[in-house]
Write a protein that holds these residues in place. Structure first.
Motif, mmCIF file in Angstrom:
data_model
loop_
_atom_site.group_PDB
_atom_site.id
_atom_site.type_symbol
_atom_site.label_atom_id
_atom_site.label_comp_id
_atom_site.label_asym_id
_atom_site.label_seq_id
_atom_site.Cartn_x
_atom_site.Cartn_y
_atom_site.Cartn_z
ATOM 1 N N THR A 140 9.594 10.711 12.857
ATOM 2 C CA THR A 140 9.749 11.646 11.747
ATOM 3 C C THR A 140 8.831 11.319 10.568
ATOM 4 N N CYS A 141 8.085 10.218 10.667
ATOM 5 C CA CYS A 141 7.278 9.751 9.537
ATOM 6 C C CYS A 141 5.799 10.061 9.738
ATOM 7 N N GLU A 142 5.148 10.411 8.640
ATOM 8 C CA GLU A 142 3.700 10.608 8.689
ATOM 9 C C GLU A 142 2.960 9.557 7.866
ATOM 10 N N ALA A 143 3.716 8.757 7.085
ATOM 11 C CA ALA A 143 3.058 7.756 6.243
ATOM 12 C C ALA A 143 3.927 6.519 6.118
ATOM 13 N N ALA A 144 3.261 5.412 5.798
ATOM 14 C CA ALA A 144 3.944 4.153 5.498
ATOM 15 C C ALA A 144 3.538 3.731 4.095
ATOM 16 N N LEU A 145 4.523 3.319 3.311
ATOM 17 C CA LEU A 145 4.331 2.885 1.934
ATOM 18 C C LEU A 145 4.851 1.465 1.844
ATOM 19 N N MET A 146 4.030 0.532 1.318
ATOM 20 C CA MET A 146 4.449 -0.871 1.355
ATOM 21 C C MET A 146 3.769 -1.672 0.260
ATOM 22 N N GLY A 147 4.271 -2.876 0.066
ATOM 23 C CA GLY A 147 3.631 -3.824 -0.822
ATOM 24 C C GLY A 147 2.584 -4.628 -0.076
ATOM 25 N N ARG A 148 1.709 -5.289 -0.845
ATOM 26 C CA ARG A 148 0.614 -6.057 -0.258
ATOM 27 C C ARG A 148 1.122 -7.207 0.609
ATOM 28 N N THR A 149 2.234 -7.851 0.209
ATOM 29 C CA THR A 149 2.756 -8.987 0.966
ATOM 30 C C THR A 149 3.176 -8.574 2.374
ATOM 31 N N THR A 150 3.690 -7.372 2.516
ATOM 32 C CA THR A 150 4.041 -6.854 3.844
ATOM 33 C C THR A 150 2.804 -6.425 4.606
ATOM 34 N N PHE A 151 1.840 -5.857 3.885
ATOM 35 C CA PHE A 151 0.643 -5.303 4.522
ATOM 36 C C PHE A 151 -0.300 -6.374 5.071
ATOM 37 N N GLU A 152 -0.539 -7.425 4.323
ATOM 38 C CA GLU A 152 -1.572 -8.393 4.694
ATOM 39 C C GLU A 152 -1.408 -9.009 6.088
ATOM 40 N N LEU A 192 0.065 6.719 11.393
ATOM 41 C CA LEU A 192 0.552 6.974 10.038
ATOM 42 C C LEU A 192 -0.542 6.740 8.999
ATOM 43 N N GLN A 193 -0.492 7.526 7.938
ATOM 44 C CA GLN A 193 -1.292 7.215 6.759
ATOM 45 C C GLN A 193 -0.646 5.993 6.106
ATOM 46 N N VAL A 194 -1.439 5.100 5.558
ATOM 47 C CA VAL A 194 -0.896 3.869 4.983
ATOM 48 C C VAL A 194 -1.260 3.785 3.506
ATOM 49 N N PHE A 195 -0.238 3.526 2.685
ATOM 50 C CA PHE A 195 -0.380 3.401 1.235
ATOM 51 C C PHE A 195 0.180 2.044 0.829
ATOM 52 N N VAL A 196 -0.631 1.260 0.111
ATOM 53 C CA VAL A 196 -0.269 -0.115 -0.210
ATOM 54 C C VAL A 196 -0.261 -0.310 -1.727
ATOM 55 N N LEU A 197 0.842 -0.872 -2.230
ATOM 56 C CA LEU A 197 0.936 -1.247 -3.633
ATOM 57 C C LEU A 197 0.399 -2.662 -3.768
ATOM 58 N N GLY A 198 -0.744 -2.819 -4.425
ATOM 59 C CA GLY A 198 -1.341 -4.140 -4.553
ATOM 60 C C GLY A 198 -2.384 -4.180 -5.653
ATOM 61 N N SER A 199 -2.584 -5.352 -6.209
ATOM 62 C CA SER A 199 -3.524 -5.517 -7.311
ATOM 63 C C SER A 199 -4.974 -5.577 -6.840
ATOM 64 N N HIS A 200 -5.193 -5.817 -5.559
ATOM 65 C CA HIS A 200 -6.550 -5.821 -5.016
ATOM 66 C C HIS A 200 -6.515 -5.372 -3.560
ATOM 67 N N HIS A 239 -9.323 3.867 5.774
ATOM 68 C CA HIS A 239 -8.381 4.964 5.593
ATOM 69 C C HIS A 239 -7.106 4.554 4.838
ATOM 70 N N VAL A 240 -6.935 3.272 4.545
ATOM 71 C CA VAL A 240 -5.749 2.782 3.832
ATOM 72 C C VAL A 240 -5.961 2.919 2.324
ATOM 73 N N THR A 241 -4.989 3.507 1.644
ATOM 74 C CA THR A 241 -5.042 3.648 0.184
ATOM 75 C C THR A 241 -4.366 2.450 -0.453
ATOM 76 N N VAL A 242 -5.073 1.748 -1.344
ATOM 77 C CA VAL A 242 -4.530 0.606 -2.069
ATOM 78 C C VAL A 242 -4.593 0.931 -3.554
ATOM 79 N N GLU A 243 -3.472 0.765 -4.247
ATOM 80 C CA GLU A 243 -3.383 1.103 -5.666
ATOM 81 C C GLU A 243 -2.430 0.130 -6.341
#
Length: 196
Positions: free
Chosen positions: A43-55, A68-76, A84-88
């Motif tokens: 049912t999901c088209e995207a994943a939203l996560m923090g950098r610690t989970t992503f790395e 999935l499209q991937v969106f990462v909350l991170g300082s770098h 294709h991964v969005t980092v903000e």
């Protein structure tokens, strides 16, 4: 679009092992797509996560979010991050980018209590699913180490899973409080007061 957090938890309430791993990794039934993840991600088209989970995913032998499209909350932007991964670094801007890209599917909020609380505090958490695995860990991180106890939940469903786990799905109340009827059951009875 719904933003849905889903994580595993031991029967004694820990969302990590004592050394920081997700509890499902020590479950004998653990494997790619176990614990109901295949059905959930359909049912999901995207994943939203923090950098610690992503790395850690950057060195994984298989990419955990192939469709999935991937969106990462991170300082770098970590080295090796696919283009294709969005980092903000700003969660409000990250949410805006994710909403602009959304085609109507749900978003899997992946991560620990700090990431979940960041988006809950912004009013962006719609659902919390807990997969209770059938063993105790005796230590680790708890969800409430960072998630506010003001999180109001309403039960949506429960489902047994292969291997003895149980998935419990809660809708997050927009007002952030426990339903009034439930609160009144727990409130001290003023008629009994000190005599109780």
């Amino acid at each position: 679009m719904r933003i849905r957090a889903r994580l595993c938890m031991s029967a004694d309430g820990y969302i990590t092992t004592p050394n920081g791993w997700p509890p499902q990794v020590v479950d004998p039934v653990h494997g790619q797509g176990s614990h109901g993840m295949v059905e959930f991600l359909e049912t999901c088209e995207a994943a939203l996560m923090g950098r610690t989970t992503f790395e850690p995913a950057l060195t994984n032998e298989w990419w955990p979010w192939p469709d999935l499209q991937v969106f990462v909350l991170g300082s770098h932007r970590p080295e090796g991050t696919p283009d294709h991964v969005t980092v903000e670094s700003d969660p409000v801007r990250l949410l805006a980018a994710m909403r602009a890209a959304n085609q109507g599917g749900d978003v899997h909020l992946v991560g620990g209590p700090h990431t979940i609380e960041t988006f809950r505090a912004l009013g962006a958490l719609d659902e919390l699913s807990l997969v209770v695995v059938p063993f105790v860990l005796g230590g680790g991180m708890r969800l409430t180490d960072a998630v506010s106890v003001d999180l109001g939940l309403e039960l949506e469903s429960t489902q047994p899973l292969e291997g003895g786990g149980v998935e419990i799905v809660y809708r997050v109340r927009p007002d952030g409080r426990v339903a009034q009827a439930q609160q009144s059951e727990w409130a001290p009875d003023s008629q009994h007061g000190a005599d109780a």
